[in-house]
Write an enzyme that holds these catalytic residues in place. Structure first.
Site, PDB file in Angstrom:
ATOM      1  N   ASP A   8      37.226  44.371  40.396  1.00 17.65           N
ATOM      2  CA  ASP A   8      38.654  44.026  40.262  1.00 17.65           C
ATOM      3  C   ASP A   8      39.628  45.053  40.841  1.00 17.65           C
ATOM      4  O   ASP A   8      40.657  45.355  40.213  1.00 17.65           O
ATOM      5  CB  ASP A   8      38.992  43.791  38.785  1.00 17.65           C
ATOM      6  CG  ASP A   8      38.260  42.604  38.186  1.00 17.65           C
ATOM      7  OD1 ASP A   8      37.438  41.993  38.878  1.00 17.65           O
ATOM      8  OD2 ASP A   8      38.502  42.311  36.996  1.00 17.65           O
ATOM      9  N   ASP A  46      39.243  39.013  39.666  1.00 18.44           N
ATOM     10  CA  ASP A  46      39.901  38.206  38.643  1.00 18.44           C
ATOM     11  C   ASP A  46      40.671  37.099  39.358  1.00 18.44           C
ATOM     12  O   ASP A  46      41.430  37.375  40.295  1.00 18.44           O
ATOM     13  CB  ASP A  46      40.866  39.108  37.855  1.00 18.44           C
ATOM     14  CG  ASP A  46      40.699  38.999  36.354  1.00 18.44           C
ATOM     15  OD1 ASP A  46      39.648  38.524  35.900  1.00 18.44           O
ATOM     16  OD2 ASP A  46      41.620  39.420  35.635  1.00 18.44           O
ATOM     17  N   HIS A  48      42.624  33.842  38.101  1.00 20.54           N
ATOM     18  CA  HIS A  48      43.079  32.965  37.026  1.00 20.54           C
ATOM     19  C   HIS A  48      43.910  31.798  37.552  1.00 20.54           C
ATOM     20  O   HIS A  48      44.787  31.989  38.407  1.00 20.54           O
ATOM     21  CB  HIS A  48      43.949  33.748  36.038  1.00 20.54           C
ATOM     22  CG  HIS A  48      43.232  34.821  35.297  1.00 20.54           C
ATOM     23  ND1 HIS A  48      42.086  34.594  34.568  1.00 20.54           N
ATOM     24  CD2 HIS A  48      43.508  36.144  35.165  1.00 20.54           C
ATOM     25  CE1 HIS A  48      41.698  35.723  34.006  1.00 20.54           C
ATOM     26  NE2 HIS A  48      42.529  36.685  34.353  1.00 20.54           N
ATOM     27  N   HIS A  81      48.712  37.704  35.430  1.00 23.84           N
ATOM     28  CA  HIS A  81      48.159  38.577  36.465  1.00 23.84           C
ATOM     29  C   HIS A  81      47.054  37.852  37.223  1.00 23.84           C
ATOM     30  O   HIS A  81      46.421  36.945  36.699  1.00 23.84           O
ATOM     31  CB  HIS A  81      47.606  39.876  35.851  1.00 23.84           C
ATOM     32  CG  HIS A  81      46.422  39.647  34.955  1.00 23.84           C
ATOM     33  ND1 HIS A  81      46.542  39.202  33.652  1.00 23.84           N
ATOM     34  CD2 HIS A  81      45.086  39.773  35.184  1.00 23.84           C
ATOM     35  CE1 HIS A  81      45.328  39.076  33.120  1.00 23.84           C
ATOM     36  NE2 HIS A  81      44.432  39.411  34.024  1.00 23.84           N
ATOM     37  N   LYS A 106      36.035  35.461  38.742  1.00 23.87           N
ATOM     38  CA  LYS A 106      35.887  35.265  37.300  1.00 23.87           C
ATOM     39  C   LYS A 106      37.246  34.959  36.689  1.00 23.87           C
ATOM     40  O   LYS A 106      38.278  35.173  37.321  1.00 23.87           O
ATOM     41  CB  LYS A 106      35.258  36.497  36.652  1.00 23.87           C
ATOM     42  CG  LYS A 106      36.047  37.778  36.853  1.00 23.87           C
ATOM     43  CD  LYS A 106      35.228  38.992  36.438  1.00 23.87           C
ATOM     44  CE  LYS A 106      36.022  40.271  36.540  1.00 23.87           C
ATOM     45  NZ  LYS A 106      37.172  40.339  35.621  1.00 23.87           N
ATOM     46  N   CYS A 151      37.000  45.294  32.079  1.00 24.43           N
ATOM     47  CA  CYS A 151      36.094  44.589  32.984  1.00 24.43           C
ATOM     48  C   CYS A 151      34.931  45.446  33.462  1.00 24.43           C
ATOM     49  O   CYS A 151      33.819  44.947  33.617  1.00 24.43           O
ATOM     50  CB  CYS A 151      36.890  44.006  34.151  1.00 24.43           C
ATOM     51  SG  CYS A 151      38.072  42.747  33.570  1.00 24.43           S
TER      52      CYS A 151
END
Length: 200
Positions: A8, A46, A48, A81, A106, A151
């Site tokens: 990340d 990451d 989202h 974020h 993820k 993470c």
């Protein structure tokens, strides 16, 4: 075979980002340098969807860093974020990705967070990372990146549980909460993890 898992290193986790990890930018040159020491290099990202249930903004009246129950799991609420296809979700421009073979995304499920690069927080789905590493013949992994107490830690703990020899690159991580990370680091070591000093 040894693999480096870069966790990340994205604009939103760097200074000026939506969920900046203090001094997170300091690790990038070291992460770039140590890649040459590994047979396999992979990264996590990451990723989202907008309105993710881990965002405080998805829960009216709630504030970032409060804790709630989310579908049976304790969930820290975060500022928005790493929203898919935004600049903040992109890997840092300063990160050398020429040796990165694969990127594992993820946090893509709306209603469950994913700290680990291997599984979501409820271990309901896997990202494919473990299978990828095993297919490459990887037996040992080293984990670096952001944030050390979330993470990075959960990725390293899952790697241990999956049977990989696992190290955290101690000088190539930065935490959100220093005290919290010290406690989690002790747990990692108690479970057989190791700390790797990349500057040695």
């Amino acid at each position: 075979m040894r693999a480096l898992i870069i966790v990340d290193i994205q604009h939103d986790f760097l200074p000026g980002g939506a969920l900046a990890v203090p001094r997170g930018n300091e690790i990038v040159p070291l992460v770039n340098r140590i890649q040459q020491d590994f047979d396999v290099v992979v990264a996590t990202q990451d990723w989202h969807p907008a309105g993710h249930k881990s965002f405080a903004s998805a829960h009216p009246g709630r504030n970032p860093f409060e804790s709630i129950d989310l579908e049976g799991l304790e969930q820290t609420l975060w500022p928005d974020h790493c929203v898919q296809d935004t600049a903040g979700a992109q890997l840092s421009d300063a990160l050398d990705t020429r040796r990165v073979e694969a990127i594992f995304r993820k946090g893509t499920e709306l209603s469950i967070d994913s700290y680990s690069g291997f599984f979501d927080n409820g271990k309901r789905k896997n990202t494919g990372l473990a299978g990828y590493l095993r297919d490459k013949g990887v037996t040992d992994v080293a984990v670096c990146g952001l944030a050390a107490d979330y993470c990075v830690y959960f990725t390293a703990m899952d790697a241990l549980q999956l049977g990989f020899g696992t190290s955290i690159v101690a000088d190539a991580v930065r935490p959100i909460d220093e005290a919290g990370y010290i406690a989690k680091q002790a747990t990692f070591l108690e479970h057989g993890g190791r700390l790797l000093d990349a500057s040695a």
